[in-house]
Design a protein around this motif. Structure first.
Motif, PDB file in Angstrom:
ATOM      1  N   CYS A  23       0.866  -1.181   0.000  1.00 45.52           N
ATOM      2  CA  CYS A  23       0.000   0.000   0.000  1.00 45.52           C
ATOM      3  C   CYS A  23       0.906   1.236   0.000  1.00 45.52           C
ATOM      4  N   CYS A 214      -5.183  -4.024   3.956  1.00 43.60           N
ATOM      5  CA  CYS A 214      -4.836  -3.665   5.340  1.00 43.60           C
ATOM      6  C   CYS A 214      -4.487  -4.905   6.175  1.00 43.60           C
ATOM      7  N   CYS A 220      -1.284  -4.573   8.476  1.00 44.25           N
ATOM      8  CA  CYS A 220      -0.489  -3.342   8.392  1.00 44.25           C
ATOM      9  C   CYS A 220      -0.339  -2.744   9.796  1.00 44.25           C
ATOM     10  N   CYS A 226      -5.556   4.424  10.227  1.00 42.04           N
ATOM     11  CA  CYS A 226      -6.394   4.480   9.017  1.00 42.04           C
ATOM     12  C   CYS A 226      -7.846   4.079   9.268  1.00 42.04           C
TER      13      CYS A 226
END
Ligand code: SF4
Length: 499
Positions: A23, A214, A220, A226
């Motif tokens: 990402c 994610c 992550c 986020c």
């Protein structure tokens, strides 16, 4: 939110590149706002440490090499030491440093052959994964670009069929896969991605929304940041299989109350209706049927085990096998009998398996009904014990045959209480069903902490600290089995006492 990147002098490292592939926002945050990172859990720490241990052990596959240390040396010094090692004609280099196209990297192992150098990347998993190909491809890109004469690239991973006997045999523990052709094919992709990442890092934080990336293929470290716009009860709170959560999210359906309930399978519908309207669901007939499977003597049983370590801890064990070191058993010999408690916690530093099994066989009444929570776990460990100690095979088979899984009424939603939020784990069920008992007060209050406690015991030398951790482990495991006793009592209240 607009966060501007003020430091424009961006260089990449191999690990940053890999994060960027997952990402772009991950890479951006890592470079620009690392303070927003989530805390590392004890299990992640242990995993990280085991990866480091595996990397060090794999060096013995190519002995006689020189290590280029990371600590205490600047990048430039590491590059210079690597160049010197090559000039000295060493047979292998561990953690060799290279830089090309603004990407700095350390190679786990470089091995010198007649034709040139072969790259080996060491992973503690038991096979190839897509993300490893990216990892090795970027290393190949840097090494090749830096002018090293490369003969190929391979993945070194754990051989899950290896059985330890005495000292670790690295040629048995590790398997090597040559993936040179696939790595070469990936080179144009690496060039493209490196350029795209550098250009992205020159701008503001990329506008990337949360998504499957994610958590896939690994979680992550910025989910806390986020995901902060996701409310406590959301489409992502839904447990079990059912609707595509990101599909709903992309349609703007985030809050649980906005989910079109008719699209959900009944288990998820129970959860939504439970959360929104505080509605419980009890299938008394199913509970009665479950209770009917229990007989006396009843033995409520729970095991604690070591982490799944890539390097087998004891003779006869394979990589990633969990070694049981503790059990708790609450026993009811007959209806109305006084509840008895037996427990075992191995002395630290020993191979706990035989003592564990002997104590277990002594504690569990023969032919008793064994009640566990998530029987798959205890069954798996008992099968391991049977493999290690075949002389106990029959006794273990009988234990497995007599096992009843208390998790089933909760997993199958025969009993669903709205406070469970879709969970059926013992840690969640207990405080809802038996509020007078709770794990909250305990210093060790989950299996991961117990594995960590054992690790601490193995490493600790202070007798007072050893005593404290042992007490905490015993308290925790004892509560796990007492919890099951109390849960059955509560289930009986749902149902007539003849069950
Ligand atoms: S949490 Fe998701 S969106 Fe945020 S940086 Fe990580 S992968 Fe990207």
């Amino acid at each position: 939110m607009s966060v501007t990147n003020t430091n424009r002098a961006y260089h990449l490292s191999k690990s940053l590149f890999i994060k960027g592939l997952k990402c772009h926002k991950y890479l951006w945050l890592e470079k620009t706002r690392p303070e927003l990172k989530d805390e590392i859990s004890a299990a992640q720490e242990a995993l990280f440490q085991s990866g480091t241990d595996v990397g060090t052990l794999a060096r013995d596959l190519f002995p006689g090499g020189v290590e280029i240390p990371y600590e205490g040396l600047s990048y430039a010094e590491q590059l210079a030491r690597t160049a010197q090692a090559i000039a000295d004609g060493v047979p292998a280099i561990y953690e060799a440093a290279f830089s090309y196209d603004g990407i700095f990297m350390k190679a786990d192992i470089l091995h010198k052959t007649v034709q040139g150098w072969h790259l080996y990347e060491v992973k503690s998993s038991t096979g190839m994964k897509d993300e490893y190909l990216d990892d090795i491809s970027v290393q190949y890109y840097v090494l090749n670009g830096a002018g090293l004469l490369l003969t190929g690239a391979s993945l070194v991973h754990i051989n899950n069929q290896y059985v330890r006997q005495g000292a670790i045999d690295v040629h048995g523990l590790f398997a090597i896969q040559d993936i040179t052709a696939r790595v070469i094919k990936k080179q144009p992709f690496v060039t493209e991605q490196a350029a795209a990442m550098r250009s992205m890092l020159q701008a503001d934080m990329p506008c990337i929304d949360i998504g499957p990336q994610c958590t896939d293929p690994y979680e992550c470290m910025y989910t806390g940041y986020c995901w902060q716009h996701i409310p406590e009860h959301s489409v992502f709170s839904l447990r079990d299989r059912g609707v595509d959560k990101f599909n709903l999210y992309r349609q703007g359906i985030i809050r649980m109350e906005d989910i079109p309930i008719e699209q959900l399978p009944w288990i998820q519908r129970l959860q939504v209706e439970g959360t929104l309207y505080k509605k419980d669901h009890i299938d008394a007939a199913a509970v009665k049927e479950f209770l009917g499977t229990l007989r006396y003597p009843r033995c409520f049983l729970d095991f604690e085990t070591t982490y799944m370590t890539p390097v087998p801890l004891h003779d006869g064990t394979r990589p990633y096998q969990q070694i049981p070191f503790q059990f708790s058993a609450h026993i009811l010999d007959h209806e109305g009998a006084q509840l008895r408690h037996c427990e075992f916690l191995a002395p630290a530093g020993s191979d706990p398996r035989r003592q564990f099994l002997e104590s277990l066989v002594e504690a569990v009444p023969e032919n008793s009904c064994i009640i566990t929570y998530n029987s798959q776990f205890e069954t798996g460990r008992l099968n391991n014990l049977k493999e290690w100690f075949p002389e106990y095979g029959h006794r273990i088979d009988v234990m497995i045959e007599n096992m009843v899984d208390l998790m089933l009424p909760f997993k199958q939603k025969s009993v669903y209480l709205w406070q469970l939020n879709g969970s059926y784990s013992l840690k969640d069920v207990l405080p809802v069903l038996v509020p007078e008992l709770s794990y909250e007060e305990l210093n060790i209050n989950n299996g991961e902490m117990a594995s960590n406690g054992w690790l601490a015991l193995v490493q600790e030398t202070d007798p007072d600290k050893v005593e404290t951790v042992r007490k905490q482990l015993l308290e925790y495991c004892c509560l796990d089995t007492l919890a099951m006793v109390k849960i059955i009592e509560k289930l009986k209240e749902i149902n007539p006492p003849e069950a």
